[in-house]
Motif scaffolding. Structure first.
Motif, short mmCIF file in Angstrom:
data_model
loop_
_atom_site.label_atom_id
_atom_site.label_comp_id
_atom_site.label_asym_id
_atom_site.label_seq_id
_atom_site.Cartn_x
_atom_site.Cartn_y
_atom_site.Cartn_z
N LYS A 7 -70.49 5.79 88.36
CA LYS A 7 -69.78 4.52 88.49
C LYS A 7 -70.04 3.62 87.28
O LYS A 7 -69.14 2.95 86.80
N GLU A 10 -68.01 5.02 84.39
CA GLU A 10 -66.60 4.70 84.58
C GLU A 10 -66.31 3.24 84.28
O GLU A 10 -65.28 2.91 83.68
N ALA A 11 -67.22 2.34 84.68
CA ALA A 11 -67.05 0.91 84.38
C ALA A 11 -67.08 0.67 82.88
O ALA A 11 -66.31 -0.15 82.36
N GLU A 12 -67.94 1.38 82.17
CA GLU A 12 -68.00 1.25 80.71
C GLU A 12 -66.70 1.73 80.08
O GLU A 12 -66.17 1.10 79.17
N TYR A 13 -66.18 2.85 80.57
CA TYR A 13 -64.92 3.36 80.03
C TYR A 13 -63.77 2.38 80.28
O TYR A 13 -62.92 2.20 79.42
N GLU A 14 -63.77 1.74 81.43
CA GLU A 14 -62.74 0.73 81.71
C GLU A 14 -62.85 -0.43 80.73
O GLU A 14 -61.84 -0.91 80.21
N ALA A 15 -64.08 -0.88 80.47
CA ALA A 15 -64.29 -1.98 79.52
C ALA A 15 -63.87 -1.56 78.12
O ALA A 15 -63.24 -2.34 77.38
N GLU A 17 -61.61 0.66 77.37
CA GLU A 17 -60.14 0.70 77.36
C GLU A 17 -59.56 -0.70 77.17
O GLU A 17 -58.57 -0.87 76.45
N LYS A 18 -60.17 -1.71 77.79
CA LYS A 18 -59.70 -3.10 77.61
C LYS A 18 -59.87 -3.53 76.15
O LYS A 18 -59.01 -4.20 75.59
#
Length: 125
Positions: A7, A10-15, A17-18
């Motif tokens: 998790k 995944e949160a790092e990857y979302e950040a 991507e932003k």
């Protein structure tokens, strides 16, 4: 992989991507000093996000986190030695590591678009 670590990654990857979606499409030489400082911050954030992923991978594999004044460089070396990243990715990320160091110790007026352009272009490729 531990669900908690998964998790976090995944949160790092979302950040990340932003960050990538926030990169300007304009040539950096056409940006104001303030806009250029924003791009520098995004480049810095991108690399910090990758470092956070690498730290999670070390933790997942019970590999000691580097400490000391060169821990950023040592983290990248450890990721390569433990085969989390390839030699070619190690070389490429080394450029972002060098920029992270420069950015952390420089003034916004010391930013040069021609030096940042290859890094920004590399993220958008």
């Amino acid at each position: 992989m531990d669900k908690n670590i998964k998790k976090k990654i995944e949160a790092e990857y979302e950040a990340i991507e932003k960050v990538l979606s926030s990169m300007p499409e304009t040539e950096l030489s056409k940006l104001s000093v303030l806009e250029l400082a924003g791009v520098a911050t995004l480049l810095h954030n991108f690399y910090n996000g990758l470092e956070n992923v690498l730290k999670q991978l070390l933790d997942q594999h019970d590999i000691a986190m580097p400490i000391g004044p060169s821990w950023h460089r040592d983290l990248l070396i450890s990721a390569k030695e433990n085969e989390f990243i390839s030699q070619s990715l190690f070389i490429e990320l080394g450029k972002y590591l060098a920029f992270r160091h420069f950015f952390s110790h420089a003034y916004a007026l010391d930013l040069f678009p021609e030096k940042m352009e290859p890094l920004a272009s590399g993220l958008c490729a």
